[in-house]
Every structure is written in C-alpha cells, then in structure tokens.
Design a protein around this motif. Structure first.
Motif, PDB file in Angstrom:
ATOM      1  N   VAL A  49      35.221  33.511  53.805  1.00  0.00           N
ATOM      2  CA  VAL A  49      36.096  34.688  53.890  1.00  0.00           C
ATOM      3  C   VAL A  49      37.399  34.228  54.525  1.00  0.00           C
ATOM      4  CG1 VAL A  49      36.396  36.978  54.886  1.00  0.00           C
ATOM      5  CG2 VAL A  49      34.107  36.222  54.175  1.00  0.00           C
ATOM      6  N   VAL A  50      38.500  34.375  53.788  1.00  0.00           N
ATOM      7  CA  VAL A  50      39.799  33.916  54.297  1.00  0.00           C
ATOM      8  C   VAL A  50      40.894  34.903  53.897  1.00  0.00           C
ATOM      9  CG1 VAL A  50      39.093  31.487  54.136  1.00  0.00           C
ATOM     10  CG2 VAL A  50      40.358  32.503  52.274  1.00  0.00           C
ATOM     11  N   PRO A  51      41.982  34.939  54.670  1.00  0.00           N
ATOM     12  CA  PRO A  51      43.111  35.792  54.296  1.00  0.00           C
ATOM     13  C   PRO A  51      44.013  35.079  53.290  1.00  0.00           C
ATOM     14  CG  PRO A  51      43.572  34.722  56.372  1.00  0.00           C
ATOM     15  CD  PRO A  51      42.172  34.309  55.975  1.00  0.00           C
ATOM     16  N   PHE A  77      29.991  32.125  47.340  1.00  0.00           N
ATOM     17  CA  PHE A  77      31.092  33.030  47.033  1.00  0.00           C
ATOM     18  C   PHE A  77      32.299  32.651  47.874  1.00  0.00           C
ATOM     19  CE2 PHE A  77      29.047  35.148  50.603  1.00  0.00           C
ATOM     20  CZ  PHE A  77      30.113  35.571  51.375  1.00  0.00           C
ATOM     21  N   PHE A  78      33.469  33.092  47.410  1.00  0.00           N
ATOM     22  CA  PHE A  78      34.736  32.884  48.106  1.00  0.00           C
ATOM     23  C   PHE A  78      35.473  34.208  48.066  1.00  0.00           C
ATOM     24  CE2 PHE A  78      39.138  31.573  48.561  1.00  0.00           C
ATOM     25  CZ  PHE A  78      39.043  30.619  49.569  1.00  0.00           C
ATOM     26  N   LEU A  79      35.778  34.762  49.234  1.00  0.00           N
ATOM     27  CA  LEU A  79      36.394  36.076  49.321  1.00  0.00           C
ATOM     28  C   LEU A  79      37.721  35.957  50.055  1.00  0.00           C
ATOM     29  CD1 LEU A  79      34.547  39.310  50.200  1.00  0.00           C
ATOM     30  CD2 LEU A  79      36.681  38.779  51.344  1.00  0.00           C
ATOM     31  N   THR A  80      38.784  36.471  49.446  1.00  0.00           N
ATOM     32  CA  THR A  80      40.083  36.492  50.120  1.00  0.00           C
ATOM     33  C   THR A  80      40.476  37.934  50.383  1.00  0.00           C
ATOM     34  OG1 THR A  80      41.329  36.504  48.044  1.00  0.00           O
ATOM     35  CG2 THR A  80      40.876  34.368  49.033  1.00  0.00           C
ATOM     36  N   SER A  81      41.081  38.150  51.532  1.00  0.00           N
ATOM     37  CA  SER A  81      41.592  39.476  51.856  1.00  0.00           C
ATOM     38  C   SER A  81      43.113  39.423  51.782  1.00  0.00           C
ATOM     39  CB  SER A  81      41.125  39.906  53.253  1.00  0.00           C
ATOM     40  OG  SER A  81      41.607  39.016  54.232  1.00  0.00           O
ATOM     41  N   ASN A 123      34.793  36.666  38.800  1.00  0.00           N
ATOM     42  CA  ASN A 123      36.038  36.775  39.554  1.00  0.00           C
ATOM     43  C   ASN A 123      36.404  38.255  39.578  1.00  0.00           C
ATOM     44  OD1 ASN A 123      38.692  36.866  40.443  1.00  0.00           O
ATOM     45  ND2 ASN A 123      39.287  35.020  39.366  1.00  0.00           N
ATOM     46  N   PHE A 124      36.390  38.863  40.758  1.00  0.00           N
ATOM     47  CA  PHE A 124      36.586  40.293  40.879  1.00  0.00           C
ATOM     48  C   PHE A 124      37.958  40.660  41.432  1.00  0.00           C
ATOM     49  CE2 PHE A 124      32.105  39.243  41.351  1.00  0.00           C
ATOM     50  CZ  PHE A 124      31.607  39.873  40.222  1.00  0.00           C
ATOM     51  N   THR A 125      38.898  39.733  41.374  1.00  0.00           N
ATOM     52  CA  THR A 125      40.248  39.995  41.859  1.00  0.00           C
ATOM     53  C   THR A 125      40.919  40.990  40.930  1.00  0.00           C
ATOM     54  OG1 THR A 125      40.348  37.730  42.653  1.00  0.00           O
ATOM     55  CG2 THR A 125      42.424  38.910  42.503  1.00  0.00           C
ATOM     56  N   ASP A 126      41.459  42.063  41.504  1.00  0.00           N
ATOM     57  CA  ASP A 126      42.084  43.076  40.653  1.00  0.00           C
ATOM     58  C   ASP A 126      43.603  43.026  40.668  1.00  0.00           C
ATOM     59  OD1 ASP A 126      42.457  44.041  43.193  1.00  0.00           O
ATOM     60  OD2 ASP A 126      41.707  46.046  42.785  1.00  0.00           O
ATOM     61  N   ARG A 127      44.193  42.270  41.573  1.00  0.00           N
ATOM     62  CA  ARG A 127      45.656  42.185  41.630  1.00  0.00           C
ATOM     63  C   ARG A 127      46.083  40.732  41.484  1.00  0.00           C
ATOM     64  NH1 ARG A 127      47.232  46.165  46.632  1.00  0.00           N
ATOM     65  NH2 ARG A 127      46.341  48.044  45.746  1.00  0.00           N
ATOM     66  N   LYS A 128      46.039  40.251  40.254  1.00  0.00           N
ATOM     67  CA  LYS A 128      46.387  38.856  39.992  1.00  0.00           C
ATOM     68  C   LYS A 128      47.840  38.761  39.534  1.00  0.00           C
ATOM     69  CE  LYS A 128      41.749  37.927  38.410  1.00  0.00           C
ATOM     70  NZ  LYS A 128      40.901  37.610  37.298  1.00  0.00           N
ATOM     71  N   LEU A 129      48.470  37.666  39.917  1.00  0.00           N
ATOM     72  CA  LEU A 129      49.808  37.359  39.424  1.00  0.00           C
ATOM     73  C   LEU A 129      49.756  35.984  38.780  1.00  0.00           C
ATOM     74  CD1 LEU A 129      52.041  38.454  42.434  1.00  0.00           C
ATOM     75  CD2 LEU A 129      51.842  39.591  40.236  1.00  0.00           C
ATOM     76  N   PRO A 130      50.531  35.761  37.729  1.00  0.00           N
ATOM     77  CA  PRO A 130      50.577  34.431  37.139  1.00  0.00           C
ATOM     78  C   PRO A 130      51.089  33.403  38.148  1.00  0.00           C
ATOM     79  CG  PRO A 130      51.686  36.040  35.729  1.00  0.00           C
ATOM     80  CD  PRO A 130      51.378  36.714  37.031  1.00  0.00           C
TER      81      PRO A 130
END
Length: 154
Positions: A49-51, A77-81, A123-130
């Motif tokens: 878990v990392v920011p 798992f790898f979780l970013t906040s 991959n459950f990231t909902d706010r991705k940027l290129p």
C-alpha cells in the motif's frame, strides 16, 4: 504480509485495515529497508500500500521495488492511494466535503478489502492517464515541488 509506505498516516491506516480483515501482519517499507528485508516467501497474502506522489511512486518505494523479491506467495496485490489534484487543497478545508471524502474512502477501502479477501485479480484503477500526459509534468513537479529548502529544524 502487508507492506506500506506512509508519510501522513493514510497508507498505514489502509494497510492496518487490510491486515486486520485478512489476518495478516503489516510492516512499514521504511522498517523493511532499515532491517535489510527485501525477500518475502511463502506468504499467504503479500500486498503493498503506497501513496501516489506527483502521478508517480515515491522514490523510496520505487527503489525498494527494484530490490524486492517475492517467492511462492499465494496472492499478491499493489494498492496506490491518491487525492484528486493539488488544486483542491483549499476546498479540503470545507469540513462537510472532507467528511464525505472520508466516508467515500472508507467505502472504497471496504470494496478493496473484499477484492483482496476473495483474491480477485485485475487492474481496478479508475482514473488512468496516458504515460505521455504524466511524464513531463510529473518529472518537473517531483523535481521542483519536493524540495525541503524551506524547512527549519529547531
């Protein structure tokens, strides 16, 4: 084993909540570095878990990942906040908004813990940027905004 990096306590809180629900231990990445602990094996669950700092990983986390070895772990798992943007710092003073964010965050954390407990993959990231959108501004912001020249040690 749940590893975390936390400067403000958010990552530690998230890691502790996950560890409690999954009956795992949690440990700070800083403590791992101090103890020269870079190898984890035979863990039922191994997570981090990392920011997110300036659209990137904190340098200490990136360097730790470069040395990390995971062997024979059941579920990883790898979780970013992350927050919204740096431009919303002023609106965070509005207590009702902060309360809503905290409530929303706890709902998201419950969902994340459910995904971990059911060993859901993806991959459950909902706010991705290129990458091309983030690389130049992120490098500039990281290089200029993280300086500590204004800190005073008394």
């Amino acid at each position: 084993m749940i590893l975390y990096f936390s400067a403000t306590g958010n990552g530690k809180y998230i890691a502790e909540q996950i560890a409690e629900k999954t009956d795992e231990k949690c440990m700070s990445i800083v403590d791992c570095i101090c103890e020269d602990k870079y190898c984890f094996s035979n863990e039922k669950i191994f997570g981090m878990v990392v920011p997110t700092y300036f659209w990137r990983l904190p340098r200490i986390v990136a360097e730790y990942l470069g040395k990390l070895r995971i062997e024979n772990c059941g579920y990883t798992f790898f979780l970013t906040s992350y927050g919204a943007t740096t431009g919303e710092a002023g609106s965070m003073a509005n207590k009702n908004r902060v309360d809503k964010w905290l409530s929303d965050g706890k709902k998201q954390l419950k969902l994340v813990i459910g995904n971990i407990m059911s060993k859901r993959k993806g991959n459950f990231t909902d706010r991705k940027l290129p990458k091309w959108v983030t690389s130049i501004p992120a490098a500039y912001m990281y290089a200029t905004e993280r300086k500590t020249k204004n800190l005073l040690f008394l």
